[in-house]
Design a protein around this motif. Structure first.
Motif, short mmCIF file in Angstrom:
data_model
loop_
_atom_site.label_atom_id
_atom_site.label_comp_id
_atom_site.label_asym_id
_atom_site.label_seq_id
_atom_site.Cartn_x
_atom_site.Cartn_y
_atom_site.Cartn_z
N ARG A 1 38.30 16.28 7.63
CA ARG A 1 37.82 17.16 6.57
C ARG A 1 38.78 18.33 6.31
O ARG A 1 39.05 18.68 5.16
CB ARG A 1 36.43 17.70 6.93
N LEU A 2 39.29 18.95 7.37
CA LEU A 2 40.21 20.07 7.17
C LEU A 2 41.56 19.60 6.65
O LEU A 2 42.21 20.28 5.85
CB LEU A 2 40.38 20.87 8.47
N GLY A 3 41.99 18.41 7.09
CA GLY A 3 43.20 17.83 6.54
C GLY A 3 43.04 17.54 5.06
O GLY A 3 43.95 17.78 4.24
N GLU A 4 41.87 17.04 4.70
CA GLU A 4 41.56 16.79 3.28
C GLU A 4 41.57 18.09 2.48
O GLU A 4 42.11 18.14 1.37
CB GLU A 4 40.19 16.12 3.19
N LEU A 5 41.00 19.14 3.06
CA LEU A 5 40.97 20.45 2.39
C LEU A 5 42.39 20.96 2.14
O LEU A 5 42.71 21.45 1.05
CB LEU A 5 40.20 21.45 3.26
N ALA A 6 43.25 20.84 3.16
CA ALA A 6 44.64 21.27 3.00
C ALA A 6 45.32 20.48 1.89
O ALA A 6 46.04 21.05 1.05
CB ALA A 6 45.39 21.10 4.32
N LEU A 7 45.09 19.17 1.86
CA LEU A 7 45.71 18.33 0.84
C LEU A 7 45.22 18.72 -0.56
O LEU A 7 46.02 18.83 -1.50
CB LEU A 7 45.41 16.86 1.11
N ILE A 8 43.92 18.96 -0.71
CA ILE A 8 43.38 19.33 -2.01
C ILE A 8 43.99 20.64 -2.51
O ILE A 8 44.33 20.78 -3.69
CB ILE A 8 41.84 19.44 -1.96
N HIS A 9 44.15 21.61 -1.61
CA HIS A 9 44.77 22.87 -2.01
C HIS A 9 46.21 22.65 -2.48
O HIS A 9 46.64 23.21 -3.49
CB HIS A 9 44.76 23.86 -0.83
#
Length: 323
Positions: free
Chosen positions: A180-188
């Motif tokens: 989830r946090l990796g996904e958040l970083a990617l989205i940013h």
């Protein structure tokens, strides 16, 4: 219901991380490592001494402490304290230090000489097929976001480092947090990249800056398997069919129906990777038979659906290799 005006968020909603692999490397100069490429999206942040990164086919870049680097499709690359050194394959380090399945056991190792130290933390994400075949395919092989550029990259770098610490400590819930946090970083990163393109009037995101075309694009992304026609898409945009087709191609770079086909096939690839029956996928995509769908799918990606499914399964097995 009020329609969203944040069309970029509507489009990026397909970018989901299904699994994650974390790693932390403690390196002392001189050191050099080479990767043959990885079947996923790699995000890295470093501490200590700067290092050099050269992605295959690109000029080398110097990565400073706190910089975020993203390899959207995991291209082959070299990381080194000095690019003149002969690099050691990551595969050798993995064989030496890995313990069990890498998506269950974070990889950590120390390597190099007795010089200045660099620590590199990374998360490798298995991103949904719909996103890989559309959004990620539009990106350059490397995105380099300097820590000094703005606050968000620095915040993301700190978040990523905290995530790695959690995974190394095997704290409860770390595997879900990693994804989830990796996904958040990617989205940013994706949001900042495409927003900058939009401001410069570049790329397909020009369509999202136009209220009428954005409505049609959002409709396609929201319901890729719907029985859209040029007329119904033009109606979504509140335009005449001819004007809509002309404006869509001018801004997005593709005709509306070609764009629809791309989204529909990427959606079908996602369903294939999820293991849904071929007949169900064909029907969902609006094809009258499996055979007709299979021909269309092969024209799109060069492989028939079953072969694509086998390849995707093999890539998922390779996912944790970090070669």
């Amino acid at each position: 219901m009020k329609q969203s005006s944040d069309h970029l968020s509507d489009v990026l909603a397909i970018c989901r991380a299904e699994r994650a692999v974390t790693a932390s490397f403690f390196l002392r100069a001189p050191w050099a490592l080479v990767s043959e490429g990885v079947p996923g999206t790699m995000i890295r942040v470093g501490q200590g001494q700067p290092y050099w990164l050269q992605v295959q086919g690109l000029a080398p870049v110097q990565v400073m402490p706190g910089d975020l680097v993203v390899l959207p499709l995991g291209h082959p690359h070299v990381m080194a304290s000095d690019l003149a050194l002969v690099p050691v394959p990551f595969a050798h380090m993995i064989e030496r230090f890995a313990q069990g399945a890498k998506d269950e056991n974070p990889l950590t190792f120390e390597y190099g000489g007795s010089g200045s130290a660099t620590r590199i933390d990374s998360v490798l994400l298995w991103i949904s097929a719909h996103c890989r075949h559309t959004i990620l395919n539009l990106l350059p092989p490397l995105l380099h976001i300097p820590a000094a550029q703005a606050a968000p990259p620095a915040m993301l770098g700190s978040t990523l480092q905290a995530l790695i610490e959690d995974s190394l400590a095997r704290r409860a819930g770390w595997r879900l947090a990693a994804a989830r946090l990796g996904e958040l970083a990617l989205i940013h990163v994706l949001s900042n990249h495409f927003a900058a393109q939009q401001e410069r009037g570049q790329g397909w995101v020009r369509g999202l800056a136009d209220a009428q075309i954005a409505r049609a694009m959002a409709a396609i992304h929201g319901r890729p398997s719907h029985d859209w026609t040029l007329q119904t898409l033009a109606r979504e945009a509140a335009m005449s069919r001819s004007r809509f087709a002309e404006k869509f191609k001018a801004l997005v770079g593709n005709s509306p129906m070609a764009y629809l086909l791309q989204q529909r096939m990427a959606h079908a690839a996602q369903q294939l990777e999820s293991g849904l029956p071929l007949a169900q996928i064909a029907e969902d995509c609006g094809y009258e038979s499996e055979r007709v769908f299979a021909r269309a799918f092969k024209r799109w990606c060069g492989l028939p659906p079953r072969a694509y499914q086998r390849n995707a399964q093999a890539l998922k097995k390779e996912f944790a290799a970090l070669k």
